[in-house]
Write an enzyme that holds these catalytic residues in place. Structure first.
Site, PDB file in Angstrom:
ATOM      1  CB  SER A   1      -0.861   0.018   1.261  1.00  0.00           C
ATOM      2  OG  SER A   1      -1.476   1.277   1.437  1.00  0.00           O
TER       3      SER A   1
ATOM      4  CE1 TYR B   1      -3.852  -1.963   5.418  1.00  0.00           C
ATOM      5  CE2 TYR B   1      -3.363   0.301   4.786  1.00  0.00           C
ATOM      6  CZ  TYR B   1      -3.700  -1.005   4.448  1.00  0.00           C
ATOM      7  OH  TYR B   1      -3.880  -1.340   3.124  1.00  0.00           O
TER       8      TYR B   1
HETATM    9  P1  NDP Z   1     -11.712  -5.663   0.581  1.00  0.00           P
HETATM   10  O1  NDP Z   1     -12.161  -5.467   1.984  1.00  0.00           O
HETATM   11  O2  NDP Z   1     -12.668  -5.378  -0.520  1.00  0.00           O
HETATM   12  O3  NDP Z   1     -11.154  -7.148   0.406  1.00  0.00           O
HETATM   13  C1  NDP Z   1     -10.330  -7.727   1.385  1.00  0.00           C
HETATM   14  C2  NDP Z   1     -10.238  -9.220   1.158  1.00  0.00           C
HETATM   15  O4  NDP Z   1      -9.374  -9.778   2.159  1.00  0.00           O
HETATM   16  C3  NDP Z   1     -11.581  -9.903   1.267  1.00  0.00           C
HETATM   17  O5  NDP Z   1     -11.725 -10.819   0.203  1.00  0.00           O
HETATM   18  C4  NDP Z   1     -11.505 -10.638   2.598  1.00  0.00           C
HETATM   19  O6  NDP Z   1     -12.204 -11.871   2.492  1.00  0.00           O
HETATM   20  C5  NDP Z   1     -10.002 -10.914   2.697  1.00  0.00           C
HETATM   21  N1  NDP Z   1      -9.582 -11.158   4.062  1.00  0.00           N
HETATM   22  C6  NDP Z   1      -9.576 -10.316   5.117  1.00  0.00           C
HETATM   23  N2  NDP Z   1      -9.157 -10.949   6.228  1.00  0.00           N
HETATM   24  C7  NDP Z   1      -8.912 -12.237   5.872  1.00  0.00           C
HETATM   25  C8  NDP Z   1      -8.468 -13.383   6.552  1.00  0.00           C
HETATM   26  N3  NDP Z   1      -8.196 -13.362   7.868  1.00  0.00           N
HETATM   27  N4  NDP Z   1      -8.300 -14.543   5.868  1.00  0.00           N
HETATM   28  C9  NDP Z   1      -8.571 -14.594   4.552  1.00  0.00           C
HETATM   29  N5  NDP Z   1      -8.993 -13.543   3.836  1.00  0.00           N
HETATM   30  C10 NDP Z   1      -9.175 -12.381   4.497  1.00  0.00           C
HETATM   31  O7  NDP Z   1     -10.403  -4.762   0.426  1.00  0.00           O
HETATM   32  P2  NDP Z   1      -9.373  -4.542  -0.785  1.00  0.00           P
HETATM   33  O8  NDP Z   1      -9.692  -5.366  -1.961  1.00  0.00           O
HETATM   34  O9  NDP Z   1      -9.241  -3.095  -0.940  1.00  0.00           O
HETATM   35  O10 NDP Z   1      -8.044  -5.063  -0.084  1.00  0.00           O
HETATM   36  C11 NDP Z   1      -7.222  -6.070  -0.617  1.00  0.00           C
HETATM   37  C12 NDP Z   1      -5.804  -5.788  -0.203  1.00  0.00           C
HETATM   38  O11 NDP Z   1      -5.378  -4.561  -0.775  1.00  0.00           O
HETATM   39  C13 NDP Z   1      -5.580  -5.657   1.290  1.00  0.00           C
HETATM   40  O12 NDP Z   1      -4.353  -6.274   1.626  1.00  0.00           O
HETATM   41  C14 NDP Z   1      -5.500  -4.140   1.493  1.00  0.00           C
HETATM   42  O13 NDP Z   1      -4.738  -3.819   2.616  1.00  0.00           O
HETATM   43  C15 NDP Z   1      -4.829  -3.734   0.211  1.00  0.00           C
HETATM   44  N6  NDP Z   1      -4.976  -2.345  -0.206  1.00  0.00           N
HETATM   45  C16 NDP Z   1      -6.219  -1.758  -0.321  1.00  0.00           C
HETATM   46  C17 NDP Z   1      -6.317  -0.454  -0.767  1.00  0.00           C
HETATM   47  C18 NDP Z   1      -7.617   0.270  -0.874  1.00  0.00           C
HETATM   48  O14 NDP Z   1      -7.627   1.505  -0.779  1.00  0.00           O
HETATM   49  N7  NDP Z   1      -8.722  -0.407  -1.088  1.00  0.00           N
HETATM   50  C19 NDP Z   1      -5.132   0.297  -1.182  1.00  0.00           C
HETATM   51  C20 NDP Z   1      -3.887  -0.406  -0.992  1.00  0.00           C
HETATM   52  C21 NDP Z   1      -3.843  -1.676  -0.544  1.00  0.00           C
HETATM   53  P3  NDP Z   1     -13.103 -12.518   3.649  1.00  0.00           P
HETATM   54  O15 NDP Z   1     -13.646 -11.412   4.477  1.00  0.00           O
HETATM   55  O16 NDP Z   1     -14.150 -13.282   2.895  1.00  0.00           O
HETATM   56  O17 NDP Z   1     -12.160 -13.412   4.362  1.00  0.00           O
HETATM   57  C1  8X3 Z   2      -5.075   1.562   1.545  1.00  0.00           C
HETATM   58  C2  8X3 Z   2      -4.757   2.916   1.023  1.00  0.00           C
HETATM   59  O1  8X3 Z   2      -4.329   5.325   1.697  1.00  0.00           O
HETATM   60  O2  8X3 Z   2      -6.086   4.141   2.900  1.00  0.00           O
HETATM   61  O3  8X3 Z   2      -3.927   0.805   1.699  1.00  0.00           O
HETATM   62  O4  8X3 Z   2      -3.779   3.633   3.313  1.00  0.00           O
HETATM   63  S1  8X3 Z   2      -4.729   4.056   2.294  1.00  0.00           S
END
Ligand code: NDP
Ligand code: 8X3
Length: 256
Positions: A143, A156
């Site tokens: 991220s 985070y």
């Molecule tokens: P979402 O919340 O839409 O998706 C997160 C996914 O992670 C879900 O499919 C959830 O599935 C899974 N997850 C969470 N905890 C667990 C667990 N303990 N075991 C297995 N699966 C898990 O968020 P994003 O798609 O945005 O996030 C995906 C990744 O990208 C994360 O690592 C996030 O930190 C990162 N990210 C997100 C950004 C954003 O702004 N959206 C920017 C930069 C990075 P379920 O609940 O079914 O287990």
């Molecule tokens: C998620 C993006 O800017 O909320 O990783 O940290 S930010």
């Protein structure tokens, strides 16, 4: 790598980037192993992709559970067992409040998921990825928060800094195996991320993404697919992706 269709193992495929990534690889004819905790969502994804002729295997999996991760990997059906790309995407942010106001449990949950969960899956799949060899890849979801601090980022951001450095260190150890490692580090992206971070505050989530153009899950999935399908001799170490309408802010100054 074998001549069979390549196979990707995606964590967190029930939502956001992970689900879009599963769809992107499936569309390109890859075998897809889609994992996450919400079985119903996995089932929906599987029937959607199978209708389009995709080869998909789902596993209900909590990445924090090292034994379950090991069982999931050991239990892969033969036709999905030769994993060529791991997308370490499962993760979350919690507790947008300042560090001094956070419930310690939320810090533990982030560390258990973003750090421990990611190393659990990586450890379980490394032998297979090394066996796949040249052209195989690990794509970790970092991220911008792993590099750029901001208020409320505390654990985070630190967990995503771990993801980045772990990837670089993996590259050192994997030198000579042909396995590539990339840290894909998005900024503002419209997924369920903020809903999770605010523990279900839909209005807060809507407000964050309103009036601007955040990244969409498909934008990030396209880049994940891109780095995993580059020629085998090319390794992108880190890819930071922001929406055009996002940039940095000035340093904060405390004044009397
Ligand atoms: P979402 O919340 O839409 O998706 C997160 C996914 O992670 C879900 O499919 C959830 O599935 C899974 N997850 C969470 N905890 C667990 C667990 N303990 N075991 C297995 N699966 C898990 O968020 P994003 O798609 O945005 O996030 C995906 C990744 O990208 C994360 O690592 C996030 O930190 C990162 N990210 C997100 C950004 C954003 O702004 N959206 C920017 C930069 C990075 P379920 O609940 O079914 O287990
Ligand atoms: C998620 C993006 O800017 O909320 O990783 O940290 S930010």
């Amino acid at each position: 790598m074998s001549t069979r269709e390549p196979t990707t193992f995606v964590t967190g495929a029930t939502s956001g980037f992970g689900r879009a990534t599963a769809r992107r690889f499936a569309r390109a004819g890859w075998r897809v192993i889609a994992t996450g905790r919400r079985t119903e969502r996995l089932d929906q994804l599987a029937s959607e992709l199978r209708e389009d002729g995709a080869l998909i295997h789902t596993v209900t999996l909590d990445v924090r559970d090292a034994d379950a991760v090991r069982e999931a990997v050991d239990g892969l059906p033969t036709e999905f067992a030769q994993v060529t790309c791991l997308v370490n995407n499962a993760g979350l942010a919690l507790a947008p409040e300042p560090a001094q106001a956070v419930d310690l449990k939320d810090w533990h949950t982030m560390i258990d998921t973003n750090v421990t969960g990611l190393v659990n899956v990586t450890h379980a799949l490394l032998p297979t990825l090394i066996d796949s060899g040249r052209g195989a890849s690990i794509v970790n979801l970092g991220s911008i928060a792993g590099t750029w601090p901001y208020p409320g980022g505390h654990v985070y951001g630190a967990s995503k800094a771990f993801v980045e450095q772990f990837g670089y260190n993996l590259r050192c150890d994997l030198l000579g195996t042909g396995v590539r490692v990339t840290d894909v580090a998005p900024g503002l992206a419209q997924t369920e991320f903020t809903l999770v971070r605010t523990k279900g505050d839909q209005a807060a989530s809507d407000k964050l993404y309103a009036g601007t153009e955040p990244l969409q899950p498909e934008d990030v999935a396209e880049q994940i697919f891109h780095v995993a399908t580059l020629p085998a001799h090319v390794n992108i170490n880190r890819m930071e992706i922001m929406a055009t309408r996002q940039a940095w802010a000035p340093f904060a100054i405390d004044r009397d």
